[in-house]
Design a protein around this motif. Sequence first.
Motif, mmCIF file in Angstrom:
data_model
loop_
_atom_site.group_PDB
_atom_site.id
_atom_site.type_symbol
_atom_site.label_atom_id
_atom_site.label_comp_id
_atom_site.label_asym_id
_atom_site.label_seq_id
_atom_site.Cartn_x
_atom_site.Cartn_y
_atom_site.Cartn_z
ATOM 1 N N LYS A 149 15.522 -25.176 -24.248
ATOM 2 C CA LYS A 149 16.330 -26.116 -23.474
ATOM 3 C C LYS A 149 16.400 -27.463 -24.188
ATOM 4 O O LYS A 149 16.388 -28.512 -23.566
ATOM 5 N N ASP B 15 10.837 -32.027 -17.775
ATOM 6 C CA ASP B 15 10.409 -31.588 -16.455
ATOM 7 C C ASP B 15 9.115 -32.326 -16.110
ATOM 8 O O ASP B 15 8.056 -32.041 -16.684
ATOM 9 N N ASP C 68 20.617 -27.121 -20.489
ATOM 10 C CA ASP C 68 20.798 -26.399 -19.229
ATOM 11 C C ASP C 68 21.412 -27.305 -18.171
ATOM 12 O O ASP C 68 20.723 -27.825 -17.294
ATOM 13 N N GLN D 28 21.738 -28.741 -9.807
ATOM 14 C CA GLN D 28 21.026 -28.403 -8.582
ATOM 15 C C GLN D 28 19.946 -29.429 -8.257
ATOM 16 O O GLN D 28 19.422 -29.441 -7.148
ATOM 17 N N ASP D 29 19.612 -30.270 -9.229
ATOM 18 C CA ASP D 29 18.616 -31.318 -9.032
ATOM 19 C C ASP D 29 19.334 -32.596 -8.597
ATOM 20 O O ASP D 29 20.200 -33.102 -9.321
ATOM 21 N N SER E 181 23.694 -26.244 -15.969
ATOM 22 C CA SER E 181 23.885 -25.480 -14.725
ATOM 23 C C SER E 181 22.734 -25.686 -13.761
ATOM 24 O O SER E 181 22.931 -25.792 -12.548
ATOM 25 N N SER E 182 21.507 -25.731 -14.290
ATOM 26 C CA SER E 182 20.343 -25.991 -13.435
ATOM 27 C C SER E 182 20.230 -27.471 -13.085
ATOM 28 O O SER E 182 19.715 -27.824 -12.025
#
Length: 370
Positions: free
Chosen positions: A88, A333, A114, A120-121, A116-117
């Motif tokens: 990533k 992260d 990434d 969602q955050d 796409s993920s």
Amino acid sequence: MPFLGQDWRSPGWRWIKTEDGWKRCESFSPELEDENSQLNNNISHAVILTDDEEEEIYRTEDCEFAAKKRKKEHFWNNTKSQCFYSEKWIYVHKESTRERHGYCTLGEAFNRLDFSSAIQDIRRFNYVVKLLQLIAKSQLTSLSGAAQKNYFNILDKIVRKVLEDQHNPRLIKDLLQDLSSTLCILIRGVGKSVLVGNINIWICRLETILTWQQQLKNLQMNKQVNNGLTLSDLPLHMLNNILYRFSDGWDIIMLGQVTPTLYMLSEDRQLWKKLCQYHFAEKQFCRHLILSEKGHIDWKLMYFALQKCYPIKEQYGDTLQFCRHCSILFWKDYHLALLLKDTGHPCTANDPDTCFMPVSPQHFIDLFKF
């Protein structure tokens, strides 16, 4: 020498056996059989090419063929497959030659990271939307075919998310408006500008964007039924503190439309003065002074006037990170960083945290300009 033959990676021709021998016909994928069966109801016959024929025989009208071709291209354009990578992160070549820099393009970065993920955050949502907006304004023609597909697939997920949870519709409306304006200019000037892909694919994408705009225009906010504590039940000083936390003037205006009390607090001159002082310098104030009828400075009108002339400060909950030691662009992260001491990329620095720097959307695009 340039390769002028058929692409060796293609699946090849499809042959059918007839009384006169083997004949070659158009190759159809299994996914298109249902769509082709509907199209064949409106077409008088199938298109068959023999070895003796040098040109394709079409007995249908040109408009029917164009419609069929556009539907097939639209299907392939809307395929939900994306390019996924186990890493990533992406290495950004610095001070490289033009040939080497070609392996590290904006489209390649868009495929590897990434996004796409990220949508969602809630912390990364605004960041990704702003990045898509900047790409729509100036970098759309630099995306490869795979990057284009990923771009519009992510945009489709964003629109669906907004229609479902009804959050941040104004941001998506601005993004779609900029994207549709850019596409109209590029399609109208085809031949003068470079568009990667068939023109029919871009027309289908423009039609999809117009459909999304109509869906967002017809979006009705559902009234939430809550028997507990609501925003209106908070004391005035707490509501005022909430308004002072906003960095966008439009968010203040939208919140002021909820209740009369919030409208009264949103019109506070001191609130708009603090907002202007946060985004702009005093020299900029002097050039755009706006006085009210009472002779006072109208800070609310000044904010929107200054916004048209100068860029405002951007605030994001989370952004992409760039490691100065490794020259790697990555998502960090924070949960894994705390639990597993994972930096998000293979960093060789003794103290990785000191090498990280946040990357704004404009900085992200500038990293891949050669």
